[in-house]
Motif scaffolding. Structure first.
Motif, PDB file in Angstrom:
ATOM      1  N   VAL A 162       0.856  -1.184   0.000  1.00 14.96           N
ATOM      2  CA  VAL A 162       0.000   0.000   0.000  1.00 14.96           C
ATOM      3  C   VAL A 162       0.896   1.240   0.000  1.00 14.96           C
ATOM      4  O   VAL A 162       1.757   1.384   0.865  1.00 14.96           O
ATOM      5  CB  VAL A 162      -0.928   0.014   1.239  1.00 14.96           C
ATOM      6  CG1 VAL A 162      -1.855   1.216   1.204  1.00 14.96           C
ATOM      7  CG2 VAL A 162      -1.712  -1.288   1.342  1.00 14.96           C
ATOM      8  N   ALA A 163       0.694   2.122  -0.952  1.00 13.17           N
ATOM      9  CA  ALA A 163       1.499   3.345  -1.053  1.00 13.17           C
ATOM     10  C   ALA A 163       1.205   4.277   0.116  1.00 13.17           C
ATOM     11  O   ALA A 163       0.063   4.351   0.581  1.00 13.17           O
ATOM     12  CB  ALA A 163       1.184   4.062  -2.363  1.00 13.17           C
ATOM     13  N   PRO A 164       2.215   5.011   0.595  1.00 13.26           N
ATOM     14  CA  PRO A 164       1.999   5.951   1.696  1.00 13.26           C
ATOM     15  C   PRO A 164       0.888   6.966   1.409  1.00 13.26           C
ATOM     16  O   PRO A 164       0.101   7.292   2.302  1.00 13.26           O
ATOM     17  CB  PRO A 164       3.348   6.644   1.857  1.00 13.26           C
ATOM     18  CG  PRO A 164       4.334   5.663   1.334  1.00 13.26           C
ATOM     19  CD  PRO A 164       3.626   4.940   0.214  1.00 13.26           C
ATOM     20  N   SER A 165       0.805   7.453   0.188  1.00 15.15           N
ATOM     21  CA  SER A 165      -0.251   8.424  -0.134  1.00 15.15           C
ATOM     22  C   SER A 165      -1.634   7.790  -0.024  1.00 15.15           C
ATOM     23  O   SER A 165      -2.602   8.461   0.358  1.00 15.15           O
ATOM     24  CB  SER A 165      -0.042   9.006  -1.540  1.00 15.15           C
ATOM     25  OG  SER A 165      -0.072   7.982  -2.511  1.00 15.15           O
ATOM     26  N   GLU A 166      -1.747   6.491  -0.320  1.00 14.26           N
ATOM     27  CA  GLU A 166      -3.026   5.790  -0.175  1.00 14.26           C
ATOM     28  C   GLU A 166      -3.387   5.631   1.300  1.00 14.26           C
ATOM     29  O   GLU A 166      -4.554   5.774   1.680  1.00 14.26           O
ATOM     30  CB  GLU A 166      -2.974   4.428  -0.864  1.00 14.26           C
ATOM     31  CG  GLU A 166      -4.255   3.646  -0.797  1.00 14.26           C
ATOM     32  CD  GLU A 166      -5.431   4.275  -1.560  1.00 14.26           C
ATOM     33  OE1 GLU A 166      -6.557   3.778  -1.398  1.00 14.26           O
ATOM     34  OE2 GLU A 166      -5.231   5.251  -2.295  1.00 14.26           O
ATOM     35  N   VAL A 167      -2.395   5.346   2.135  1.00  8.98           N
ATOM     36  CA  VAL A 167      -2.627   5.247   3.581  1.00  8.98           C
ATOM     37  C   VAL A 167      -3.170   6.576   4.096  1.00  8.98           C
ATOM     38  O   VAL A 167      -4.169   6.620   4.815  1.00  8.98           O
ATOM     39  CB  VAL A 167      -1.322   4.860   4.323  1.00  8.98           C
ATOM     40  CG1 VAL A 167      -1.493   4.959   5.831  1.00  8.98           C
ATOM     41  CG2 VAL A 167      -0.872   3.464   3.921  1.00  8.98           C
ATOM     42  N   LYS A 168      -2.536   7.667   3.699  1.00  4.37           N
ATOM     43  CA  LYS A 168      -2.961   8.999   4.141  1.00  4.37           C
ATOM     44  C   LYS A 168      -4.349   9.342   3.611  1.00  4.37           C
ATOM     45  O   LYS A 168      -5.167   9.935   4.312  1.00  4.37           O
ATOM     46  CB  LYS A 168      -1.933  10.036   3.681  1.00  4.37           C
ATOM     47  CG  LYS A 168      -0.585   9.862   4.363  1.00  4.37           C
ATOM     48  CD  LYS A 168       0.475  10.753   3.756  1.00  4.37           C
ATOM     49  CE  LYS A 168       1.806  10.493   4.435  1.00  4.37           C
ATOM     50  NZ  LYS A 168       2.861  11.352   3.906  1.00  4.37           N
ATOM     51  N   ARG A 169      -4.631   8.965   2.363  1.00  2.00           N
ATOM     52  CA  ARG A 169      -5.941   9.240   1.772  1.00  2.00           C
ATOM     53  C   ARG A 169      -7.043   8.455   2.484  1.00  2.00           C
ATOM     54  O   ARG A 169      -8.111   8.983   2.769  1.00  2.00           O
ATOM     55  CB  ARG A 169      -5.942   8.905   0.282  1.00  2.00           C
ATOM     56  CG  ARG A 169      -7.218   9.368  -0.424  1.00  2.00           C
ATOM     57  CD  ARG A 169      -7.350   8.809  -1.817  1.00  2.00           C
ATOM     58  NE  ARG A 169      -7.518   7.369  -1.842  1.00  2.00           N
ATOM     59  CZ  ARG A 169      -8.618   6.705  -1.443  1.00  2.00           C
ATOM     60  NH1 ARG A 169      -9.645   7.358  -0.972  1.00  2.00           N
ATOM     61  NH2 ARG A 169      -8.672   5.395  -1.520  1.00  2.00           N
ATOM     62  N   LEU A 170      -6.753   7.180   2.792  1.00  2.00           N
ATOM     63  CA  LEU A 170      -7.734   6.382   3.520  1.00  2.00           C
ATOM     64  C   LEU A 170      -8.034   6.981   4.891  1.00  2.00           C
ATOM     65  O   LEU A 170      -9.166   6.973   5.359  1.00  2.00           O
ATOM     66  CB  LEU A 170      -7.241   4.943   3.694  1.00  2.00           C
ATOM     67  CG  LEU A 170      -7.239   4.069   2.459  1.00  2.00           C
ATOM     68  CD1 LEU A 170      -6.461   2.774   2.722  1.00  2.00           C
ATOM     69  CD2 LEU A 170      -8.653   3.751   2.021  1.00  2.00           C
ATOM     70  N   ALA A 171      -6.993   7.490   5.534  1.00  2.00           N
ATOM     71  CA  ALA A 171      -7.141   8.027   6.890  1.00  2.00           C
ATOM     72  C   ALA A 171      -7.874   9.360   6.912  1.00  2.00           C
ATOM     73  O   ALA A 171      -8.742   9.582   7.760  1.00  2.00           O
ATOM     74  CB  ALA A 171      -5.767   8.173   7.542  1.00  2.00           C
ATOM     75  N   THR A 172      -7.502  10.246   5.985  1.00  2.00           N
ATOM     76  CA  THR A 172      -7.955  11.633   6.104  1.00  2.00           C
ATOM     77  C   THR A 172      -8.692  12.173   4.885  1.00  2.00           C
ATOM     78  O   THR A 172      -9.219  13.287   4.937  1.00  2.00           O
ATOM     79  CB  THR A 172      -6.752  12.563   6.353  1.00  2.00           C
ATOM     80  OG1 THR A 172      -5.927  12.571   5.167  1.00  2.00           O
ATOM     81  CG2 THR A 172      -5.938  12.121   7.564  1.00  2.00           C
ATOM     82  N   GLY A 173      -8.681  11.423   3.801  1.00  2.00           N
ATOM     83  CA  GLY A 173      -9.287  11.921   2.575  1.00  2.00           C
ATOM     84  C   GLY A 173      -8.333  12.708   1.708  1.00  2.00           C
ATOM     85  O   GLY A 173      -8.678  13.139   0.616  1.00  2.00           O
ATOM     86  N   LYS A 174      -7.100  12.897   2.186  1.00  2.00           N
ATOM     87  CA  LYS A 174      -6.100  13.601   1.377  1.00  2.00           C
ATOM     88  C   LYS A 174      -4.783  12.829   1.414  1.00  2.00           C
ATOM     89  O   LYS A 174      -4.392  12.281   2.444  1.00  2.00           O
ATOM     90  CB  LYS A 174      -5.912  15.041   1.826  1.00  2.00           C
ATOM     91  CG  LYS A 174      -5.493  15.203   3.277  1.00  2.00           C
ATOM     92  CD  LYS A 174      -5.428  16.663   3.670  1.00  2.00           C
ATOM     93  CE  LYS A 174      -4.889  16.797   5.082  1.00  2.00           C
ATOM     94  NZ  LYS A 174      -4.670  18.161   5.478  1.00  2.00           N
ATOM     95  N   GLY A 175      -4.111  12.779   0.285  1.00  2.00           N
ATOM     96  CA  GLY A 175      -2.901  11.974   0.153  1.00  2.00           C
ATOM     97  C   GLY A 175      -1.642  12.590   0.697  1.00  2.00           C
ATOM     98  O   GLY A 175      -0.571  11.989   0.625  1.00  2.00           O
ATOM     99  N   ASN A 176      -1.753  13.787   1.259  1.00  2.00           N
ATOM    100  CA  ASN A 176      -0.554  14.450   1.789  1.00  2.00           C
ATOM    101  C   ASN A 176      -0.686  14.788   3.277  1.00  2.00           C
ATOM    102  O   ASN A 176      -0.055  15.714   3.766  1.00  2.00           O
ATOM    103  CB  ASN A 176      -0.240  15.707   0.979  1.00  2.00           C
ATOM    104  CG  ASN A 176      -1.348  16.746   1.057  1.00  2.00           C
ATOM    105  OD1 ASN A 176      -2.449  16.467   1.525  1.00  2.00           O
ATOM    106  ND2 ASN A 176      -1.060  17.943   0.590  1.00  2.00           N
ATOM    107  N   ALA A 177      -1.503  14.039   3.991  1.00  2.00           N
ATOM    108  CA  ALA A 177      -1.701  14.290   5.426  1.00  2.00           C
ATOM    109  C   ALA A 177      -0.403  14.022   6.190  1.00  2.00           C
ATOM    110  O   ALA A 177       0.419  13.207   5.784  1.00  2.00           O
ATOM    111  CB  ALA A 177      -2.807  13.390   5.962  1.00  2.00           C
TER     112      ALA A 177
END
Length: 150
Positions: A106-121
């Motif tokens: 799982v790409a880091p940007s996908e992890v952030k997007r899943l968590a917060t809705g944005k890929g750069n959290a």
């Protein structure tokens, strides 16, 4: 065919690898923790510690797991990047050798997007979202990331 009961996510690091197991169908937190290697030990010993503890985590679920690992890491210099890559490879190999489980990356940007809705959290935002979803037992950033990876 037996259904997978848990998804185990790993946020790999040489020092602290967070892991979390979620119910496959529910997404409920089943278990979580941190794999720690001794920074005073030689690199091969640290990698062996990570491998051993990864196998211990997987053994808790009696082969009824799906596994995801955060990928796409970057480090400030080549030496750190190589060490992170070694730790990542050790976790991947431990997962495969445990029961021929092929981990999903799982790409880091996908992890952030899943968590917060944005890929750069940032880490604080990802951790806060995990605490909102799974409660205060996931307030460690490494465990929070692992929850979202799972």
């Amino acid at each position: 065919m037996t259904a997978t009961l848990h998804t185990v996510g790993f946020d790999v690091s040489l020092r602290r690898t967070g892991w979390a197991a979620l119910g496959y169908d529910t997404g409920d937190l089943a278990a979580r923790g941190v794999i720690i290697s001794d920074p005073g030990s030689p690199l091969p010993a640290r990698l062996a510690q990570i491998r051993s503890q990864t196998v211990d985590v997987l053994a808790r679920f009696n082969g009824s797991v799906d596994v995801a690992i955060e990928g796409g890491f970057q480090a400030p210099n080549g030496d750190v990047t190589r060490k992170l890559a070694m730790a990542w490879g050790v976790v991947l190999l431990a997962v495969w050798c445990h029961e021929n489980i092929e981990a999903h990356v799982v790409a880091p940007s996908e992890v952030k997007r899943l968590a917060t809705g944005k890929g750069n959290a940032n880490k604080d935002e990802v951790t806060a979202a995990a605490v909102d979803r799974w409660g205060p037992t996931v307030d460690d950033p490494d465990i929070a990331d692992a929850c979202w990876v799972a």
